[in-house]
Write a protein that holds these residues in place. Structure first.
Motif, PDB file in Angstrom:
ATOM      1  N   PRO A   1       8.033 -23.383 -80.629  1.00  0.00           N
ATOM      2  CA  PRO A   1       7.040 -22.334 -80.896  1.00  0.00           C
ATOM      3  C   PRO A   1       7.048 -21.232 -79.840  1.00  0.00           C
ATOM      4  CG  PRO A   1       6.075 -24.504 -81.150  1.00  0.00           C
ATOM      5  CD  PRO A   1       7.462 -24.718 -80.649  1.00  0.00           C
ATOM      6  N   ASP A   2       7.320 -21.590 -78.593  1.00  0.00           N
ATOM      7  CA  ASP A   2       7.252 -20.586 -77.529  1.00  0.00           C
ATOM      8  C   ASP A   2       8.559 -19.829 -77.364  1.00  0.00           C
ATOM      9  OD1 ASP A   2       5.139 -22.701 -75.679  1.00  0.00           O
ATOM     10  OD2 ASP A   2       4.631 -20.958 -76.873  1.00  0.00           O
TER      11      ASP A   2
ATOM     12  N   GLY B   1      10.384 -18.914 -80.053  1.00  0.00           N
ATOM     13  CA  GLY B   1      10.748 -18.509 -81.392  1.00  0.00           C
ATOM     14  C   GLY B   1      10.908 -17.018 -81.580  1.00  0.00           C
ATOM     15  N   MET B   2      10.517 -16.231 -80.569  1.00  0.00           N
ATOM     16  CA  MET B   2      10.515 -14.776 -80.748  1.00  0.00           C
ATOM     17  C   MET B   2      11.943 -14.245 -80.658  1.00  0.00           C
ATOM     18  SD  MET B   2       8.171 -12.497 -81.134  1.00  0.00           S
ATOM     19  CE  MET B   2       8.173 -10.719 -81.194  1.00  0.00           C
TER      20      MET B   2
ATOM     21  N   LEU C   1       9.542 -14.874 -74.489  1.00  0.00           N
ATOM     22  CA  LEU C   1      10.431 -14.085 -75.333  1.00  0.00           C
ATOM     23  C   LEU C   1      11.896 -14.338 -75.049  1.00  0.00           C
ATOM     24  CD1 LEU C   1       8.561 -10.755 -75.751  1.00  0.00           C
ATOM     25  CD2 LEU C   1       8.711 -12.725 -77.236  1.00  0.00           C
TER      26      LEU C   1
ATOM     27  N   ALA D   1       9.076 -13.052 -86.143  1.00  0.00           N
ATOM     28  CA  ALA D   1       8.655 -14.343 -85.642  1.00  0.00           C
ATOM     29  C   ALA D   1       7.585 -14.988 -86.502  1.00  0.00           C
ATOM     30  CB  ALA D   1       8.143 -14.181 -84.231  1.00  0.00           C
TER      31      ALA D   1
ATOM     32  N   ASP E   1       8.667 -17.798 -88.659  1.00  0.00           N
ATOM     33  CA  ASP E   1       9.395 -18.928 -88.088  1.00  0.00           C
ATOM     34  C   ASP E   1       9.025 -20.223 -88.769  1.00  0.00           C
ATOM     35  OD1 ASP E   1       9.605 -17.947 -84.621  1.00  0.00           O
ATOM     36  OD2 ASP E   1      10.721 -17.375 -86.398  1.00  0.00           O
TER      37      ASP E   1
ATOM     38  N   LEU F   1       0.199 -24.272 -83.228  1.00  0.00           N
ATOM     39  CA  LEU F   1       1.633 -24.011 -83.229  1.00  0.00           C
ATOM     40  C   LEU F   1       2.062 -23.199 -82.013  1.00  0.00           C
ATOM     41  CD1 LEU F   1       2.220 -23.145 -86.984  1.00  0.00           C
ATOM     42  CD2 LEU F   1       2.646 -25.307 -85.821  1.00  0.00           C
ATOM     43  N   TYR F   2       1.204 -22.267 -81.586  1.00  0.00           N
ATOM     44  CA  TYR F   2       1.582 -21.378 -80.477  1.00  0.00           C
ATOM     45  C   TYR F   2       0.502 -21.370 -79.406  1.00  0.00           C
ATOM     46  CZ  TYR F   2       4.316 -19.673 -84.447  1.00  0.00           C
ATOM     47  OH  TYR F   2       5.115 -19.589 -85.542  1.00  0.00           O
ATOM     48  N   PRO F   3       0.270 -22.492 -78.729  1.00  0.00           N
ATOM     49  CA  PRO F   3      -0.852 -22.546 -77.770  1.00  0.00           C
ATOM     50  C   PRO F   3      -0.723 -21.536 -76.635  1.00  0.00           C
ATOM     51  CG  PRO F   3       0.523 -24.514 -77.627  1.00  0.00           C
ATOM     52  CD  PRO F   3       0.988 -23.763 -78.813  1.00  0.00           C
ATOM     53  N   GLU F   4       0.493 -21.370 -76.105  1.00  0.00           N
ATOM     54  CA  GLU F   4       0.681 -20.457 -74.975  1.00  0.00           C
ATOM     55  C   GLU F   4       0.317 -19.031 -75.371  1.00  0.00           C
ATOM     56  OE1 GLU F   4       1.738 -20.923 -71.774  1.00  0.00           O
ATOM     57  OE2 GLU F   4       1.243 -23.001 -72.270  1.00  0.00           O
ATOM     58  N   MET F   5       0.720 -18.672 -76.586  1.00  0.00           N
ATOM     59  CA  MET F   5       0.488 -17.303 -77.051  1.00  0.00           C
ATOM     60  C   MET F   5      -1.018 -17.045 -77.161  1.00  0.00           C
ATOM     61  SD  MET F   5      -0.468 -15.843 -80.172  1.00  0.00           S
ATOM     62  CE  MET F   5       0.219 -16.622 -81.613  1.00  0.00           C
TER      63      MET F   5
ATOM     64  N   ALA G   1       2.600 -14.076 -73.603  1.00  0.00           N
ATOM     65  CA  ALA G   1       3.660 -14.979 -74.020  1.00  0.00           C
ATOM     66  C   ALA G   1       3.737 -15.008 -75.535  1.00  0.00           C
ATOM     67  CB  ALA G   1       3.393 -16.383 -73.487  1.00  0.00           C
ATOM     68  N   GLY G   2       4.946 -15.261 -76.027  1.00  0.00           N
ATOM     69  CA  GLY G   2       5.095 -15.524 -77.453  1.00  0.00           C
ATOM     70  C   GLY G   2       4.853 -14.314 -78.325  1.00  0.00           C
ATOM     71  N   LYS G   3       3.933 -14.482 -79.274  1.00  0.00           N
ATOM     72  CA  LYS G   3       3.767 -13.471 -80.319  1.00  0.00           C
ATOM     73  C   LYS G   3       2.333 -12.964 -80.318  1.00  0.00           C
ATOM     74  CE  LYS G   3       6.726 -16.646 -82.720  1.00  0.00           C
ATOM     75  NZ  LYS G   3       6.597 -17.706 -81.689  1.00  0.00           N
TER      76      LYS G   3
ATOM     77  N   HIS H   1       1.012 -10.353 -81.204  1.00  0.00           N
ATOM     78  CA  HIS H   1       0.543  -9.593 -82.370  1.00  0.00           C
ATOM     79  C   HIS H   1      -0.118 -10.507 -83.394  1.00  0.00           C
ATOM     80  CE1 HIS H   1       4.508 -11.021 -83.542  1.00  0.00           C
ATOM     81  NE2 HIS H   1       4.134 -10.881 -84.800  1.00  0.00           N
ATOM     82  N   ILE H   2       0.272 -11.794 -83.409  1.00  0.00           N
ATOM     83  CA  ILE H   2      -0.365 -12.717 -84.367  1.00  0.00           C
ATOM     84  C   ILE H   2      -1.788 -13.008 -83.919  1.00  0.00           C
ATOM     85  CG2 ILE H   2      -0.261 -14.998 -85.417  1.00  0.00           C
ATOM     86  CD1 ILE H   2       2.690 -14.889 -85.270  1.00  0.00           C
TER      87      ILE H   2
END
Lengths: 184, 234
Positions: A134-135, A137-138, A149, A172, A175, B62-66, B161-163, B165-166
């Motif tokens: 998940p981390d 995936g970008m 990223l 992303a 994903d 799914l994306y805890p860090e984000m 981190a991550g995404k 924008h979500i």
């Protein structure tokens, strides 16, 4: 006009209680004392301050349960006293609680499915062509943006041959959808 | 029928006559039906928001860090102020219903005006928050400006981190839908205010005040969950 709704039946049911013709004309409502409203409001302020203060402590895994617990207390206070559920027709409590029951079913099934399907797939030996962290995936279109990223695939890993070429270039957000679509 | 009687009464009358629609047997049945209908509507409201809350929990899982890095960009204090404002408005709304139950016409009007004012304060704070986010390229979904938002985060000592924008897509949709409800609340509160000024509500008839109050409390309930989930939880 009072005559028009004079009760002529012997028994009238109001808020689930059988009432005589005299009582049935009045709306059976409970008026809460003023002090109760002030107490509830102060309790809500104290609890808000509490969640705010707790958010500065690093509780790790406990952070979410604690915040949700305080929020549930606040919500129960508002429902019980501000929304008068305590002294209301019990049927309204039933409507409210059954809504929460269905929300619970909705949450439980979906979160259970999402959190356990990877493990189940492993047990069954279901193989995913493309599994993304998940981390990580970008796609690397925005280099240097943060630790998350990094490219979608680790440097050593060979891209799976059967992955559709557009799958890696997808934004992303898809994903997980891609990942799920790969299940057989 | 009742309007004729209402004119005969002095201004600030304690107990205006109660309108009873012909298809109801008793005022209690009439008020009970209105309230039951309101509760069913509130159930649909809860279910609608539950979808967004579930989306939040899924994204968080799914994306805890984000989620944890993105939420640092939200202003906890503004969220906290809005929580206090909304809780207070819920209180004034409950006081308006109580005033109607007691036949305190001026109390109804005063408390509804206060509730509307708090609703505007809430929307004002939201406006400041939204424009502050837009200024740093934080838009929902595909309009998210990674470069500007990344710089803004770095200035504040955070790393996105991550995404993100979500997360901000969820933030804008959840608070936006909630904001739409606050605006609708201002609308229905104004309607009740106009009727209250005519002295239409009293101990025997106050279902509109009460039902608008129930709606307003649900708006408050949604925010009670939105605030810790979006602004506070780490």
């Amino acid at each position: 006009m009072v005559d028009a709704h004079k009760i002529e039946d012997d028994l009238v049911f109001l808020n689930g209680e059988a009432l005589g013709p005299e009582e049935a004309v009045e709306i059976q409502e409970h008026v809460s004392p003023l002090s109760l409203y002030y107490k509830v409001l102060s309790a809500l302020f104290v609890l808000t301050g509490l969640t705010y203060a707790v958010s500065y402590l690093d509780l790790g895994e406990l952070g979410l349960p604690v915040a949700m617990f305080v929020a549930v207390i606040k919500v129960s206070l508002v429902c019980t006293y501000f929304m008068h559920l305590k002294h209301d027709d019990r049927y309204h409590v039933f409507v409210f609680l059954s809504t929460l029951l269905f929300v619970g079913i909705f949450f439980t099934f979906i979160l259970f499915d999402l959190s356990s399907r990877d493990r189940l797939s492993d047990e069954q030996g279901t193989f995913f062509q493309q599994r993304m962290d998940p981390d990580k995936g970008m796609p690397s279109r925005q280099p240097g943006f943060g630790p998350g990223l990094t490219p979608a695939l680790p440097p050593g890993a060979a891209p799976a041959a059967t992955v559709a070429p557009e799958a890696t270039a997808e934004p992303a957000a898809e994903d997980k959808a891609e990942h799920d679509a790969g299940a057989h | 029928m009742s309007s004729h009687d209402a004119k005969a009464m002095r201004p600030g009358a304690i107990d205006p006559p109660m309108p009873l629609a012909h298809h109801f047997d008793t005022p209690g049945q009439q008020a009970g039906s209105a309230k039951f209908g309101m509760w069913v509507f509130l159930a649909t409201e809860i279910l609608m928001f539950s979808g967004l809350f579930l989306a939040y929990f899924v994204v968080r899982m799914l994306y805890p860090e984000m989620v944890l890095s993105s939420h640092e960009l939200l202003d906890k204090t503004m969220g906290g102020v809005n929580t206090v404002v909304l809780l207070t408005s819920s209180f004034t709304m409950a006081m308006a219903v109580r005033a109607a139950q007691l036949g305190d016409q001026k109390g109804v009007v005063r408390n509804i005006i206060l509730t509307i004012l708090f609703a505007f304060v809430f929307m004002g704070v939201k406006y400041v928050e939204y424009t502050g986010k837009f200024a740093h390229g934080i838009f929902p979904g595909k309009y998210f400006d990674y470069v500007a938002a990344g710089e803004y985060a770095r200035e504040h000592g955070h790393v996105l981190a991550g995404k993100p924008h979500i997360f901000f897509g969820l933030y804008f949709v959840m608070t936006g839908l909630h904001g739409v409800h606050v605006l609708a609340g201002i609308g229905v509160l104004t309607w009740v205010l106009l009727r209250a000024r005519k002295g239409e509500f009293g101990p025997r008839y106050y279902a509109p005040v009460e039902n608008v109050g129930l709606y307003w409390h649900i708006v408050d309930l949604v925010w009670i969950f939105l605030f810790p989930l979006l602004y506070l939880v780490r």
